[in-house]
Design a protein around this motif. Structure first.
Motif, mmCIF file in Angstrom:
data_model
loop_
_atom_site.group_PDB
_atom_site.id
_atom_site.type_symbol
_atom_site.label_atom_id
_atom_site.label_comp_id
_atom_site.label_asym_id
_atom_site.label_seq_id
_atom_site.Cartn_x
_atom_site.Cartn_y
_atom_site.Cartn_z
ATOM 1 N N ARG A 13 20.627 -19.315 2.525
ATOM 2 C CA ARG A 13 22.076 -19.321 2.626
ATOM 3 C C ARG A 13 22.597 -17.989 3.161
ATOM 4 N NH1 ARG A 13 25.156 -23.142 0.666
ATOM 5 N NH2 ARG A 13 26.443 -22.237 2.296
ATOM 6 N N LEU A 16 26.371 -17.693 3.627
ATOM 7 C CA LEU A 16 27.272 -17.901 2.496
ATOM 8 C C LEU A 16 28.373 -16.850 2.429
ATOM 9 C CD1 LEU A 16 27.946 -19.596 0.017
ATOM 10 C CD2 LEU A 16 26.397 -18.136 -1.316
ATOM 11 N N SER A 41 28.711 -21.622 -6.770
ATOM 12 C CA SER A 41 27.394 -22.178 -6.485
ATOM 13 C C SER A 41 27.484 -23.685 -6.265
ATOM 14 C CB SER A 41 26.440 -21.869 -7.645
ATOM 15 O OG SER A 41 25.183 -22.456 -7.425
ATOM 16 N N ALA A 46 24.950 -23.717 -3.216
ATOM 17 C CA ALA A 46 24.119 -22.529 -3.026
ATOM 18 C C ALA A 46 23.561 -22.067 -4.368
ATOM 19 C CB ALA A 46 24.936 -21.400 -2.397
ATOM 20 N N SER A 47 22.487 -21.332 -4.325
ATOM 21 C CA SER A 47 21.895 -20.810 -5.552
ATOM 22 C C SER A 47 22.765 -19.694 -6.129
ATOM 23 C CB SER A 47 20.492 -20.268 -5.276
ATOM 24 O OG SER A 47 20.573 -19.076 -4.512
ATOM 25 N N SER A 50 22.130 -16.448 -4.305
ATOM 26 C CA SER A 50 22.831 -16.314 -3.031
ATOM 27 C C SER A 50 24.297 -15.987 -3.248
ATOM 28 C CB SER A 50 22.705 -17.608 -2.217
ATOM 29 O OG SER A 50 21.373 -17.842 -1.836
#
Length: 217
Positions: A13, A16, A41, A46-47, A50
């Protein structure tokens, strides 16, 4: 294991930071709004690693602040700060306009002519959203055509911080009728490869922004 997983998530990502930046600048997150990692997230798929890195990047740009023990939130830029940012931008944007005029090639000239025509159409049809988009495109192109990496990096950070106030200015009654000829003057000077005129037109435009901001303050 954790560090390896975070590294993979960050690579997946890499965009991001840009996505969250655009959401902030577009008003999707309000000034002083908390930026909860779990919510972001989920929203951006996204994690957490990230998201954490993206918020750190945006804190470095001045768009996000991280008060101790309070998490991250959108930084609220005051009008006074916006004025200071524009004052700093003047010299950098004059430099970029000058460099763009000196090094403009045929492809760049074609793009600028298209932006010029678009600005005229947007103002004639009172399409302020499109006018604002074209203004941002013009700013980006001038930085690109300047080929001045240091000035470009500084300007992108400064402009991001003051973007919300400039968005407000774009929708003030009568503002487009004043600013459009200023933008066109910048374009015409660059197209003429007249570095002095490009720098002067840029200063006139930014001085106008300062006057309006001081009126708001």
């Amino acid at each position: 294991m954790t560090n390896a997983a975070e590294s993979v998530a960050t690579e997946e990502r890499a965009d991001l930071t840009q996505e969250i930046r655009e959401a902030i600048l577009g008003g999707e997150f309000a000034p002083n709004q908390r930026l909860i990692e779990a919510d972001i997230s989920e929203r951006f798929d996204a994690s957490r690693a990230s998201v954490r890195l993206a918020l750190l990047n945006l804190a470095g740009e001045g768009l996000v602040e991280r008060p101790p023990n309070r998490g991250a939130r959108v930084r609220a830029i005051t009008v006074a700060e916006a004025i200071e940012i524009v004052e700093v931008r003047i010299g950098l944007e004059e430099l970029c306009a000058r460099k763009a005029a000196e090094g403009l090639d045929d492809d760049g000239a074609r793009v600028l002519r298209g932006i010029r025509e678009g600005i005229e159409r947007a103002v004639a049809s009172s399409d302020l959203v499109e006018y604002g988009r074209l203004n941002q495109e013009l700013d980006r192109r001038v930085r690109e055509y300047s080929h001045h990496e240091t000035a470009t990096q500084l300007l992108e950070r400064l402009r991001a911080q003051s973007a919300r106030h400039q968005f407000r200015l774009a929708f003030l009654p009568g503002r487009a009728a004043t600013s459009a000829p200023e933008h066109i003057a910048i374009i015409d000077a660059i197209l003429a490869r007249d570095a002095d005129a490009a720098a002067a037109a840029t200063r006139v435009h930014l001085d106008g922004i300062l006057q309006v901001l001081r009126g708001l303050d």
